[in-house]
Design a protein around this motif. Structure first.
Motif, PDB file in Angstrom:
ATOM      1  N   UNK A 195       0.826  -1.198   0.000  1.00 35.39           N
ATOM      2  CA  UNK A 195       0.000   0.000   0.000  1.00 35.39           C
ATOM      3  C   UNK A 195       0.867   1.258   0.000  1.00 35.39           C
ATOM      4  N   UNK A 196       1.952   1.228   0.767  1.00 36.91           N
ATOM      5  CA  UNK A 196       2.885   2.356   0.786  1.00 36.91           C
ATOM      6  C   UNK A 196       3.558   2.503  -0.580  1.00 36.91           C
ATOM      7  N   UNK A 197       3.867   1.361  -1.174  1.00 35.84           N
ATOM      8  CA  UNK A 197       4.483   1.360  -2.501  1.00 35.84           C
ATOM      9  C   UNK A 197       3.588   2.076  -3.512  1.00 35.84           C
ATOM     10  N   UNK A 198       2.293   1.796  -3.449  1.00 33.39           N
ATOM     11  CA  UNK A 198       1.341   2.405  -4.379  1.00 33.39           C
ATOM     12  C   UNK A 198       1.092   3.871  -4.042  1.00 33.39           C
ATOM     13  N   UNK A 199       0.934   4.151  -2.751  1.00 36.86           N
ATOM     14  CA  UNK A 199       0.647   5.537  -2.335  1.00 36.86           C
ATOM     15  C   UNK A 199       1.806   6.477  -2.652  1.00 36.86           C
ATOM     16  N   UNK A 200       3.010   6.010  -2.448  1.00 41.33           N
ATOM     17  CA  UNK A 200       4.189   6.856  -2.667  1.00 41.33           C
ATOM     18  C   UNK A 200       4.665   6.837  -4.122  1.00 41.33           C
ATOM     19  N   UNK A 201       4.006   5.969  -4.931  1.00 47.66           N
ATOM     20  CA  UNK A 201       4.379   5.845  -6.351  1.00 47.66           C
ATOM     21  C   UNK A 201       5.884   5.599  -6.504  1.00 47.66           C
TER      22      UNK A 201
END
Length: 241
Positions: A195-201
């Motif tokens: 989720x952090x990977x996606x949120x932080x792009x």
């Protein structure tokens, strides 16, 4: 108006203190009937109409006019003061109630219209969710592929919601970037949560800051070429010498 204002106020003290109380009971009875008819006609009748309605009591009508208990205006309309005052007061109150009711009706209609507009919007949102799912099935890189490739299973439902907002171009970049990122961080526990990977792009980072994903590193990521233990490395060194 007679239906909205079906009665008028009869105050005993005013009746007894008014001039009508000095007249005969017969004349008082005629006046009471005239008052009822006058009120029923919304306090607006002519002398001619009154005399026609009470054709059998013309003398009494003339007497009431002569005494000033019933007054005649210049336009031939008659007037009974205490009823005119009540009618004007009650009519004003009624007017305000009607106006308030009209405003309330408009507000209710507006609310119903707003609710009606919101319902299609709500239905549309459900439809959009279904479309999102269909679109994800048609993509060249769907969520299940990302979930398996990234290989850190955490907060799947939140990640799925986030994934539907990722455009096709970014999905292709993610597909290319994950092997590079995993080569840089092969141990999942030190990898960013998905989720952090996606949120932080993260896939938009400078790729040069990560080691290139060689075939060997891809194999290591997939577990086909596990890191040797110290004992194995020593054994290999001895054998080579």
């Amino acid at each position: 108006m007679a239906k909205e204002l079906p009665y008028f106020r009869f105050t005993v003290s005013e009746w007894l203190n008014d001039d009508i109380s000095l007249e005969s009971y017969h004349l008082q009875g005629v006046f009471a009937s005239v008052c009822a008819f006058y009120w029923f006609q919304d306090c607006s009748i002519t002398r001619a109409k009154l005399k026609k309605r009470f054709s059998d009591a013309e003398e009494e009508i003339e007497e009431l006019l002569k005494l000033g208990i019933i007054k005649e205006n210049s336009d031939d309309f008659i007037s009974i003061k205490f009823l005119d005052e009540q009618f004007d007061l009650l009519s004003e109150k009624r007017k305000k109630r009607v106006e308030a009711g009209r405003k309330g009706g408009l507000a209710s209609a507006k609310q119903r219209s707003s609710n009606a507009s919101a319902m299609p919007e709500q239905s549309r949102s459900y439809k959009d969710k279904d479309n999102d799912k269909d679109n994800d099935k048609n993509t060249i890189y769907d969520f299940d592929d990302f979930w398996d490739d990234y290989d850190k299973k955490k907060d799947r439902s939140k990640c799925e919601k986030k994934w539907v907002k990722v455009n096709e171009e970014d999905r292709e970049l993610i597909k290319e970037f994950i092997p590079i990122y995993k080569a840089h961080q092969p141990d999942p526990q030190f990898r960013k949560n998905p989720l952090m990977f996606l949120n932080s792009k993260t896939w938009k980072d400078d790729w040069n800051s990560y080691p290139k994903a060689t075939n060997n590193s891809k194999q290591q990521v997939n577990g086909t070429n596990k890191r040797k233990s110290p004992a194995d490395r020593l054994l290999g060194f001895a054998t080579s010498n």
